[in-house]
Motif scaffolding. Structure first.
Motif, PDB file in Angstrom:
ATOM      1  N   GLU A  54       0.819  -1.212   0.000  1.00 32.77           N
ATOM      2  CA  GLU A  54       0.000   0.000   0.000  1.00 32.77           C
ATOM      3  C   GLU A  54       0.852   1.262   0.000  1.00 32.77           C
ATOM      4  N   GLY A  55       2.069   1.172   0.509  1.00 31.73           N
ATOM      5  CA  GLY A  55       2.925   2.353   0.570  1.00 31.73           C
ATOM      6  C   GLY A  55       4.003   2.387  -0.493  1.00 31.73           C
ATOM      7  N   ALA A  56       4.062   1.334  -1.338  1.00 34.84           N
ATOM      8  CA  ALA A  56       5.088   1.270  -2.371  1.00 34.84           C
ATOM      9  C   ALA A  56       4.692   2.107  -3.581  1.00 34.84           C
ATOM     10  N   GLU A  57       5.680   2.732  -4.200  1.00 34.39           N
ATOM     11  CA  GLU A  57       5.401   3.512  -5.412  1.00 34.39           C
ATOM     12  C   GLU A  57       4.872   2.600  -6.522  1.00 34.39           C
ATOM     13  N   PHE A  58       5.437   1.399  -6.611  1.00 28.23           N
ATOM     14  CA  PHE A  58       4.945   0.371  -7.521  1.00 28.23           C
ATOM     15  C   PHE A  58       4.756  -0.895  -6.695  1.00 28.23           C
ATOM     16  N   GLU A  59       3.535  -1.413  -6.669  1.00 27.03           N
ATOM     17  CA  GLU A  59       3.190  -2.461  -5.711  1.00 27.03           C
ATOM     18  C   GLU A  59       3.362  -3.884  -6.227  1.00 27.03           C
ATOM     19  N   GLY A  60       3.688  -4.055  -7.511  1.00 28.64           N
ATOM     20  CA  GLY A  60       3.729  -5.382  -8.117  1.00 28.64           C
ATOM     21  C   GLY A  60       4.623  -6.372  -7.385  1.00 28.64           C
ATOM     22  N   MET A  61       5.892  -6.025  -7.196  1.00 27.71           N
ATOM     23  CA  MET A  61       6.827  -6.935  -6.537  1.00 27.71           C
ATOM     24  C   MET A  61       6.449  -7.202  -5.086  1.00 27.71           C
ATOM     25  N   PRO A  62       6.178  -6.168  -4.284  1.00 23.34           N
ATOM     26  CA  PRO A  62       5.775  -6.450  -2.902  1.00 23.34           C
ATOM     27  C   PRO A  62       4.509  -7.291  -2.805  1.00 23.34           C
ATOM     28  N   ARG A  63       3.527  -7.008  -3.632  1.00 24.60           N
ATOM     29  CA  ARG A  63       2.273  -7.750  -3.533  1.00 24.60           C
ATOM     30  C   ARG A  63       2.470  -9.213  -3.936  1.00 24.60           C
ATOM     31  N   SER A  64       3.268  -9.464  -4.957  1.00 24.10           N
ATOM     32  CA  SER A  64       3.558 -10.836  -5.352  1.00 24.10           C
ATOM     33  C   SER A  64       4.241 -11.593  -4.216  1.00 24.10           C
ATOM     34  N   ALA A  65       5.180 -10.937  -3.548  1.00 26.49           N
ATOM     35  CA  ALA A  65       5.887 -11.582  -2.438  1.00 26.49           C
ATOM     36  C   ALA A  65       4.937 -11.890  -1.289  1.00 26.49           C
TER      37      ALA A  65
END
Length: 219
Positions: free
Chosen positions: A170-181
């Motif tokens: 939610e706080g990442a500039e681009f959430e793809g990598m964090p959300r996948s993890a």
């Protein structure tokens, strides 16, 4: 008499560094996340940090210079002249156009890129080698980025007894990598970047307080 696999495990453990090695992966939006993470670490954290980011292979990286402004630790691009050895409280940055692995003795090695640009997975490649070489001393951190880079590498780190931390999507500039993890279910800590740095220091402090007997029978 110990079995061969037990002897191999003992040898691998003896070859590992005696301090945590923190692999940090990011792509788009990674610079700001890297800077925030480093700003919230102490000047002498007693760990080595290796930053792996998707970089344009045709452009010189300004990442080491930009990050040096935010930390008292030495920031250096990795240079492979037979293996660049890690040191505590130092930060190492992958150069453009190369893949990177780490060996059991804590040396970083650069290799020529063989995969196509679309198939490259430099973060997963490094995380897997980090897990295999450092075992329980390995820490994997996934920050802002697109796609799913880092997820399979975090799985290997967990399998080898390491620790995994991920920026709150939610706080990442681009959430793809964090959300996948996060969706992998293999993450120990999900938090804003500043808190990830603080939790990492807590982990370091906990390691120093855990004293396990060397004798297997006593353990």
């Amino acid at each position: 008499m110990p079995a061969d696999d037990e002897r191999d495990a003992d040898t691998e453990a003896a070859d590992r560094l005696d301090f945590p090695v923190v692999g940090i992966g990011a792509s788009a939006g990674g610079l700001g996340a890297f800077q925030t993470f480093l700003e919230h670490l102490p000047d002498d954290p007693g760990m080595a940090f290796v930053l792996v980011q998707h970089l344009d292979p045709d452009r010189a990286s300004e990442l080491p210079r930009l990050l040096q402004r935010t930390t008292a630790m030495e920031v250096a691009p990795v240079e492979d002249d037979g293996g660049m050895e890690l040191a505590r409280s130092h930060i190492y940055v992958i150069p453009p156009g190369r893949d990177m692995t780490i060996s059991g003795d804590g040396a970083l090695h650069l290799t020529e890129i063989t995969a196509s640009r679309a198939e490259r997975a430099p973060i997963d490649l490094f995380f897997r080698s980090l897990a295999d070489s450092q075992g329980g001393n390995a820490v994997g951190v996934v920050l802002s980025g697109t796609g799913s880079g880092g997820t399979t590498g975090l799985k290997r780190i967990k399998e080898r007894g390491g620790v995994t931390l991920v920026q709150d999507p939610e706080g990442a500039e681009f959430e793809g990598m964090p959300r996948s993890a996060v969706r992998s279910g293999l993450v120990d800590v999900v938090a804003p970047v500043a808190q990830l740095a603080e939790r990492l220091v807590d982990y370091r402090d906990a390691l120093s307080k855990i004293q396990l007997p060397e004798d297997a029978e006593a353990l």
